[in-house]
Enzyme design. Sequence first.
Site, PDB file in Angstrom:
ATOM      1  CE  LYS A   1      -1.974   2.924   2.075  1.00 17.42           C
ATOM      2  NZ  LYS A   1      -1.810   4.368   1.729  1.00 17.42           N
TER       3      LYS A   1
ATOM      4  CB  VAL B   1       0.407   5.864  11.381  1.00 12.80           C
ATOM      5  CG1 VAL B   1      -0.157   4.663  10.649  1.00 12.80           C
ATOM      6  CG2 VAL B   1      -0.443   7.099  11.090  1.00 12.80           C
ATOM      7  N   GLY B   2       2.528   4.329  13.266  1.00  7.61           N
ATOM      8  CA  GLY B   2       3.298   3.115  13.547  1.00  7.61           C
ATOM      9  C   GLY B   2       2.918   2.496  14.888  1.00  7.61           C
TER      10      GLY B   2
ATOM     11  CD  GLU C   1       9.687  12.914  11.556  1.00  6.33           C
ATOM     12  OE1 GLU C   1       8.554  12.438  11.728  1.00  6.33           O
ATOM     13  OE2 GLU C   1      10.607  12.304  10.985  1.00  6.33           O
TER      14      GLU C   1
ATOM     15  CB  SER D   1       3.836   9.397  11.289  1.00  2.70           C
ATOM     16  OG  SER D   1       2.613   8.687  11.325  1.00  2.70           O
ATOM     17  CB  THR D   2       6.348   7.987  15.861  1.00  8.42           C
ATOM     18  OG1 THR D   2       7.703   7.949  15.394  1.00  8.42           O
ATOM     19  CG2 THR D   2       6.278   7.329  17.218  1.00  8.42           C
TER      20      THR D   2
ATOM     21  CD  GLU E   1      13.048   0.794   9.637  1.00  6.62           C
ATOM     22  OE1 GLU E   1      13.540   1.863  10.033  1.00  6.62           O
ATOM     23  OE2 GLU E   1      13.571  -0.308   9.840  1.00  6.62           O
TER      24      GLU E   1
ATOM     25  CB  CYS F   1      12.990   8.901   8.352  1.00  6.44           C
ATOM     26  SG  CYS F   1      14.126   7.897   7.391  1.00  6.44           S
TER      27      CYS F   1
HETATM   28  P1  NAD Z   1       2.004   8.467   7.783  1.00  6.61           P
HETATM   29  O1  NAD Z   1       2.239   7.636   8.991  1.00  6.61           O
HETATM   30  O2  NAD Z   1       0.957   9.481   7.804  1.00  6.61           O
HETATM   31  O3  NAD Z   1       1.676   7.523   6.528  1.00  6.61           O
HETATM   32  C1  NAD Z   1       2.522   6.457   6.154  1.00  6.61           C
HETATM   33  C2  NAD Z   1       1.697   5.392   5.467  1.00  6.61           C
HETATM   34  O4  NAD Z   1       0.759   4.869   6.400  1.00  6.61           O
HETATM   35  C3  NAD Z   1       0.889   5.882   4.269  1.00  6.61           C
HETATM   36  O5  NAD Z   1       0.897   4.883   3.271  1.00  6.61           O
HETATM   37  C4  NAD Z   1      -0.508   6.035   4.854  1.00  6.61           C
HETATM   38  O6  NAD Z   1      -1.522   5.889   3.887  1.00  6.61           O
HETATM   39  C5  NAD Z   1      -0.540   4.882   5.840  1.00  6.61           C
HETATM   40  N1  NAD Z   1      -1.502   5.048   6.929  1.00  6.61           N
HETATM   41  C6  NAD Z   1      -1.949   6.198   7.482  1.00  6.61           C
HETATM   42  N2  NAD Z   1      -2.850   5.925   8.458  1.00  6.61           N
HETATM   43  C7  NAD Z   1      -2.941   4.576   8.532  1.00  6.61           C
HETATM   44  C8  NAD Z   1      -3.690   3.680   9.345  1.00  6.61           C
HETATM   45  N3  NAD Z   1      -4.524   4.122  10.280  1.00  6.61           N
HETATM   46  N4  NAD Z   1      -3.537   2.366   9.157  1.00  6.61           N
HETATM   47  C9  NAD Z   1      -2.677   1.891   8.235  1.00  6.61           C
HETATM   48  N5  NAD Z   1      -1.962   2.682   7.402  1.00  6.61           N
HETATM   49  C10 NAD Z   1      -2.080   4.017   7.561  1.00  6.61           C
HETATM   50  O7  NAD Z   1       3.443   9.081   7.432  1.00  6.61           O
HETATM   51  P2  NAD Z   1       3.827  10.055   6.243  1.00  6.61           P
HETATM   52  O8  NAD Z   1       3.393  11.434   6.601  1.00  6.61           O
HETATM   53  O9  NAD Z   1       3.367   9.460   4.960  1.00  6.61           O
HETATM   54  O10 NAD Z   1       5.420   9.931   6.270  1.00  6.61           O
HETATM   55  C11 NAD Z   1       6.238  10.720   7.028  1.00  6.61           C
HETATM   56  C12 NAD Z   1       6.760   9.934   8.205  1.00  6.61           C
HETATM   57  O11 NAD Z   1       7.444   8.757   7.771  1.00  6.61           O
HETATM   58  C13 NAD Z   1       7.773  10.717   8.999  1.00  6.61           C
HETATM   59  O12 NAD Z   1       7.505  10.572  10.354  1.00  6.61           O
HETATM   60  C14 NAD Z   1       9.095  10.035   8.638  1.00  6.61           C
HETATM   61  O13 NAD Z   1      10.101  10.196   9.595  1.00  6.61           O
HETATM   62  C15 NAD Z   1       8.670   8.626   8.475  1.00  6.61           C
HETATM   63  N6  NAD Z   1       9.654   7.855   7.690  1.00  6.61           N
HETATM   64  C16 NAD Z   1      10.445   6.941   8.328  1.00  6.61           C
HETATM   65  C17 NAD Z   1      11.424   6.238   7.626  1.00  6.61           C
HETATM   66  C18 NAD Z   1      12.320   5.238   8.316  1.00  6.61           C
HETATM   67  O14 NAD Z   1      12.955   4.429   7.624  1.00  6.61           O
HETATM   68  N7  NAD Z   1      12.411   5.243   9.638  1.00  6.61           N
HETATM   69  C19 NAD Z   1      11.579   6.460   6.258  1.00  6.61           C
HETATM   70  C20 NAD Z   1      10.753   7.400   5.638  1.00  6.61           C
HETATM   71  C21 NAD Z   1       9.788   8.092   6.366  1.00  6.61           C
END
Ligand code: NAD
Length: 496
Positions: free
Chosen positions: A195, A252-253, A400, A249-250, A270, A304
């Site tokens: 996804k 959602v993670g 962040e 993002s942390t 990640e 990130c």
């Molecule tokens: P996000 O968490 O908003 O979205 C990431 C993904 O999760 C997207 O595909 C989104 O559609 C999906 N998502 C959102 N809500 C969800 C849910 N409830 N259930 C399942 N999936 C869901 O993050 P973003 O704004 O797209 O990305 C930026 C973040 O990613 C920053 O915090 C950045 O640091 C992090 N990031 C980390 C790494 C790493 O390797 N550690 C690499 C790149 C980005």
Amino acid sequence: MAIATLLPATTAFIQRAPRMLIGAEWVEAADGQTMPLHNPATGEQLCVVPRATVDDVDRAVLAARQAFDDSPWSRTRPRERQNLLWKLADLMQRDAELLAQLECLNNGKSAAVAQAMDVQLAIDFLRYMAGWATKIEGSSVEVSVPLMPDQQFHSFIRREAVGVVGAIVAWNFPLLLACWKLGPALATGCTVVLKPADETPLTALKLAELVQEAGYPDGVFNVVTGTGITAGAALTHNPRVDKLTFTGSTAVGKEIGKIAMDSMTRVTLELGGKSPTIVMADADLGSAAAGAASAIFFNQGQVCCAGSRLYVQRKHFDNVVADIAGIANAMKLGSGLDASVDMGPLISARQQERVWRYIEMGRDSGATIACGGERFGPGYFVKPTVIVDIDQQHSLVQEEIFGPVLVAIPFDDEADALRLANDSPYGLGASIWSNDLAAVHRMIPRIKSGSVWVNCHSALDPALPFGGYKMSGVGREMGYAAIEHYTELKSVLIKL
Ligand code: NAD
């Protein structure tokens, strides 16, 4: 000004309104819903893609499940998995310019940089993972089995593919992040439902075409485009998924991690970062300033492990900050199709607004904007910004921002630098700029982060595990560590 001409294949790909790959079929969403994609450099609509429903995600997972359990893929030998991955990498190399242009149009980043970095790193990574396909080993163990003292046994440990992988990625490196999941999954014999981020699905869809062309069996790789709240959540909750791997993002993670624990689904996270760049007094200050600028401004600060907190030993603080501000002020902002541009737009109006709010927050609290602090359009631009006179506990230092905003604070000595660097909920990366070998080696073990770079920042290699301490995640990508995360161990005991 050298504006790249779009390849006919790039325009054709966008104009044909790409569809999702589920099993062998290129499909619309079950209910026909779509979502628009925008060019961040102009704000104009690029095309629409399917907005996957829960049903679509379930069908994709079923296709991946069947491919893992019943298809020829489940009997594929390591050599064939190696060759397929290598073939996929070759096809990506052939289409590198097209992939880079899609990344530029969809994400806003420089097409030239995307080709040299994002696409090339993804290709190199798949080739590295192709090598592991033939080197996944178990072991044989001599056992005692105390309860059966008179028996002989043969015992061994197998390393087996974990199964169906649900992969969810962010928008900042759409192709590269997808390949970080795909590489170890395909090397070990797993199947995948990807996804991509809501905003940036184009290279994932092109990747799916290349996976088909490489000759992977149907269902081994599936892509569902859609929102996190519907498609991402459906993938996370699907009981047929054996492993979730998430980059984002942390916030959602953490949710995904909790859901995964409920069903004991394997999970790799990640997540975000707020990585320190530490400049010691003995450093080569010119290269430290250039390195610190690139650590935060590369990819518009949407990295990130971006070096978003700068700590400089006090006596050189003003000079280093002035050098970075000079570099920032000289940066040319514009479309990623213009090779002379140093910085592109942010991904979306929403991200531009979020970054802007942080800059305003800094200004309102009395911090000094050493450079930048402006936004403009059309497109979602924010000038590279350096903020000083700010407290370590300020939100701009602790949270962040994910944009081209650097906060800079002086420190007095090594202990002070370590205290400030570790004073963060995150722990993804850190860089130390110094020529004092002893000091550097004293500091490395004391920094709480998954990567430490010395006299460089965000330098990645497929062989080096990448991931976070603390709120930056769970597990590692790349290196052999990734193979471990995509496999299960099975202990076998045979009574002779
Ligand atoms: P996000 O968490 O908003 O979205 C990431 C993904 O999760 C997207 O595909 C989104 O559609 C999906 N998502 C959102 N809500 C969800 C849910 N409830 N259930 C399942 N999936 C869901 O993050 P973003 O704004 O797209 O990305 C930026 C973040 O990613 C920053 O915090 C950045 O640091 C992090 N990031 C980390 C790494 C790493 O390797 N550690 C690499 C790149 C980005």
